[in-house]
Design a protein around this motif. Structure first.
Motif, PDB file in Angstrom:
ATOM      1  N   ILE A  24       0.880  -1.188  -0.219  1.00 54.02           N
ATOM      2  CA  ILE A  24       0.039  -0.118  -0.204  1.00 54.02           C
ATOM      3  C   ILE A  24       0.736   1.207   0.128  1.00 54.02           C
ATOM      4  O   ILE A  24       0.340   2.428  -0.022  1.00 54.02           O
ATOM      5  CB  ILE A  24      -1.031   0.113   1.208  1.00 54.02           C
ATOM      6  N   LEU A  25       2.160   1.090   0.216  1.00 58.63           N
ATOM      7  CA  LEU A  25       3.220   2.491  -0.021  1.00 58.63           C
ATOM      8  C   LEU A  25       3.470   2.696  -1.317  1.00 58.63           C
ATOM      9  O   LEU A  25       4.131   3.698  -1.445  1.00 58.63           O
ATOM     10  CB  LEU A  25       4.176   2.176   1.154  1.00 58.63           C
ATOM     11  N   THR A  26       3.226   1.959  -2.380  1.00 57.25           N
ATOM     12  CA  THR A  26       3.740   2.149  -3.539  1.00 57.25           C
ATOM     13  C   THR A  26       3.037   3.204  -3.998  1.00 57.25           C
ATOM     14  O   THR A  26       1.812   3.489  -4.062  1.00 57.25           O
ATOM     15  CB  THR A  26       3.005   0.749  -4.679  1.00 57.25           C
ATOM     16  N   VAL A  27       3.791   4.094  -4.697  1.00 58.28           N
ATOM     17  CA  VAL A  27       3.294   5.450  -5.210  1.00 58.28           C
ATOM     18  C   VAL A  27       2.563   5.207  -6.566  1.00 58.28           C
ATOM     19  O   VAL A  27       1.491   5.968  -6.807  1.00 58.28           O
ATOM     20  CB  VAL A  27       4.339   6.412  -5.449  1.00 58.28           C
ATOM     21  N   ASN A  28       3.136   4.390  -7.465  1.00 57.52           N
ATOM     22  CA  ASN A  28       2.604   4.358  -8.492  1.00 57.52           C
ATOM     23  C   ASN A  28       1.526   3.057  -8.921  1.00 57.52           C
ATOM     24  O   ASN A  28       2.054   1.949  -9.074  1.00 57.52           O
ATOM     25  CB  ASN A  28       3.672   3.878  -9.723  1.00 57.52           C
ATOM     26  N   THR A  29       0.315   3.406  -8.419  1.00 56.07           N
ATOM     27  CA  THR A  29      -0.821   2.288  -8.366  1.00 56.07           C
ATOM     28  C   THR A  29      -2.014   2.886  -8.850  1.00 56.07           C
ATOM     29  O   THR A  29      -2.066   4.165  -8.638  1.00 56.07           O
ATOM     30  CB  THR A  29      -0.822   1.726  -6.952  1.00 56.07           C
ATOM     31  N   ILE A  56      11.937   7.167   0.807  1.00 57.73           N
ATOM     32  CA  ILE A  56      12.868   6.393   1.081  1.00 57.73           C
ATOM     33  C   ILE A  56      12.083   5.140   1.667  1.00 57.73           C
ATOM     34  O   ILE A  56      10.926   5.229   2.478  1.00 57.73           O
ATOM     35  CB  ILE A  56      13.497   6.960   2.414  1.00 57.73           C
ATOM     36  N   LYS A  57      12.529   4.057   1.143  1.00 59.09           N
ATOM     37  CA  LYS A  57      11.888   2.731   1.284  1.00 59.09           C
ATOM     38  C   LYS A  57      11.956   2.377   2.880  1.00 59.09           C
ATOM     39  O   LYS A  57      12.949   2.690   3.330  1.00 59.09           O
ATOM     40  CB  LYS A  57      12.499   1.429   0.468  1.00 59.09           C
ATOM     41  N   PRO A  58      10.801   2.010   3.494  1.00 60.89           N
ATOM     42  CA  PRO A  58      11.063   1.537   4.869  1.00 60.89           C
ATOM     43  C   PRO A  58      12.161   0.671   5.257  1.00 60.89           C
ATOM     44  O   PRO A  58      12.733   0.948   6.501  1.00 60.89           O
ATOM     45  CB  PRO A  58       9.610   0.898   5.037  1.00 60.89           C
ATOM     46  N   ARG A  59      12.502  -0.311   4.377  1.00 55.25           N
ATOM     47  CA  ARG A  59      13.658  -1.085   4.957  1.00 55.25           C
ATOM     48  C   ARG A  59      14.969  -0.415   4.867  1.00 55.25           C
ATOM     49  O   ARG A  59      15.752  -0.593   5.898  1.00 55.25           O
ATOM     50  CB  ARG A  59      13.752  -2.423   3.789  1.00 55.25           C
ATOM     51  N   VAL A  60      15.103   0.566   4.028  1.00 53.38           N
ATOM     52  CA  VAL A  60      16.303   1.526   3.995  1.00 53.38           C
ATOM     53  C   VAL A  60      16.365   2.569   5.150  1.00 53.38           C
ATOM     54  O   VAL A  60      17.170   2.709   5.773  1.00 53.38           O
ATOM     55  CB  VAL A  60      16.376   2.296   2.676  1.00 53.38           C
ATOM     56  N   ALA A  61      15.188   3.015   5.239  1.00 57.18           N
ATOM     57  CA  ALA A  61      15.264   3.653   6.616  1.00 57.18           C
ATOM     58  C   ALA A  61      15.285   3.067   7.881  1.00 57.18           C
ATOM     59  O   ALA A  61      15.998   3.539   8.939  1.00 57.18           O
ATOM     60  CB  ALA A  61      13.461   4.348   6.668  1.00 57.18           C
ATOM     61  N   GLU A  97      19.607  14.605   2.495  1.00 61.85           N
ATOM     62  CA  GLU A  97      20.512  15.175   1.462  1.00 61.85           C
ATOM     63  C   GLU A  97      21.515  14.089   0.579  1.00 61.85           C
ATOM     64  O   GLU A  97      21.241  13.749  -0.556  1.00 61.85           O
ATOM     65  CB  GLU A  97      21.568  16.492   1.958  1.00 61.85           C
ATOM     66  N   GLU A  98      21.929  13.240   1.465  1.00 59.68           N
ATOM     67  CA  GLU A  98      22.747  12.076   1.036  1.00 59.68           C
ATOM     68  C   GLU A  98      21.680  11.042   0.050  1.00 59.68           C
ATOM     69  O   GLU A  98      22.210  10.321  -0.927  1.00 59.68           O
ATOM     70  CB  GLU A  98      23.471  11.252   1.990  1.00 59.68           C
ATOM     71  N   SER A  99      20.452  10.839   0.682  1.00 61.22           N
ATOM     72  CA  SER A  99      19.618  10.001  -0.097  1.00 61.22           C
ATOM     73  C   SER A  99      19.060  10.611  -1.451  1.00 61.22           C
ATOM     74  O   SER A  99      19.158   9.857  -2.430  1.00 61.22           O
ATOM     75  CB  SER A  99      18.241   9.669   0.945  1.00 61.22           C
ATOM     76  N   GLN A 100      18.921  12.102  -1.353  1.00 58.91           N
ATOM     77  CA  GLN A 100      18.570  12.540  -2.687  1.00 58.91           C
ATOM     78  C   GLN A 100      19.814  12.586  -3.611  1.00 58.91           C
ATOM     79  O   GLN A 100      19.296  12.175  -5.043  1.00 58.91           O
ATOM     80  CB  GLN A 100      18.095  13.917  -2.613  1.00 58.91           C
ATOM     81  N   LEU A 101      21.015  12.620  -3.152  1.00 59.44           N
ATOM     82  CA  LEU A 101      22.127  12.532  -4.050  1.00 59.44           C
ATOM     83  C   LEU A 101      22.067  11.175  -4.688  1.00 59.44           C
ATOM     84  O   LEU A 101      22.629  11.052  -5.681  1.00 59.44           O
ATOM     85  CB  LEU A 101      23.368  13.248  -3.342  1.00 59.44           C
ATOM     86  N   ASN A 102      22.254  10.269  -3.857  1.00 56.66           N
ATOM     87  CA  ASN A 102      22.144   8.839  -4.183  1.00 56.66           C
ATOM     88  C   ASN A 102      21.175   8.652  -5.019  1.00 56.66           C
ATOM     89  O   ASN A 102      21.191   7.892  -6.326  1.00 56.66           O
ATOM     90  CB  ASN A 102      22.164   7.794  -3.105  1.00 56.66           C
ATOM     91  N   ALA A 103      20.061   9.208  -5.087  1.00 60.77           N
ATOM     92  CA  ALA A 103      18.704   8.646  -6.013  1.00 60.77           C
ATOM     93  C   ALA A 103      19.046   9.412  -7.274  1.00 60.77           C
ATOM     94  O   ALA A 103      18.866   8.996  -8.375  1.00 60.77           O
ATOM     95  CB  ALA A 103      17.523   9.303  -5.383  1.00 60.77           C
ATOM     96  N   SER A 104      19.530  10.704  -7.262  1.00 61.13           N
ATOM     97  CA  SER A 104      20.025  11.214  -8.441  1.00 61.13           C
ATOM     98  C   SER A 104      20.948  10.643  -9.259  1.00 61.13           C
ATOM     99  O   SER A 104      20.945  10.924 -10.483  1.00 61.13           O
ATOM    100  CB  SER A 104      20.321  12.929  -8.143  1.00 61.13           C
TER     101      SER A 104
END
Length: 108
Positions: A24-29, A56-61, A97-104
């Motif tokens: 249910i946390l999936t954004v693209n549904t 940020i995915k719950p497992r990563v968080a 900030e680090e998560s956004q850089l990694n995602a980018s």
């Protein structure tokens, strides 16, 4: 999400189950009735809400949260509380900030 001293362990466990099992946390549904619309929290719930709302995915968080201990963010005395929250805010900003850089970097 309610406040709970180090309750983020329980929050992330529940969020991982919702993400990985119930999806249910999936954004693209296309089924918006199963899609998480908003999130808010206080104390440990705020930490979970911030990371979740940042995508940020719950497992990563959870992996990030388990690296933290009181000594990482203890900055007493706070007004009407135990901690001021300045160190916690700094840790969260840096992680986001680090998560956004990694995602980018992954999408480039």
């Amino acid at each position: 999400m309610a406040p709970a001293f180090f309750g983020f362990y329980a929050y992330f466990g529940a969020l991982m189950a919702l993400d990985e099992d119930a999806d249910i946390l999936t954004v693209n549904t296309t089924d918006n009735s199963r899609k998480l619309q908003s999130v808010a929290g206080a104390s440990a719930g705020a930490m979970a809400a911030i990371l979740l709302s940042a995508g940020i995915k719950p497992r990563v968080a959870a992996e990030f949260a388990t690296t933290l201990g009181v000594s990482n963010f203890a900055d007493p005395p706070g007004i009407l509380g135990v901690l001021k929250g300045n160190k916690f805010e700094s840790i969260m900003k840096q992680h986001l900030e680090e998560s956004q850089l990694n995602a980018s970097a992954l999408t480039s």
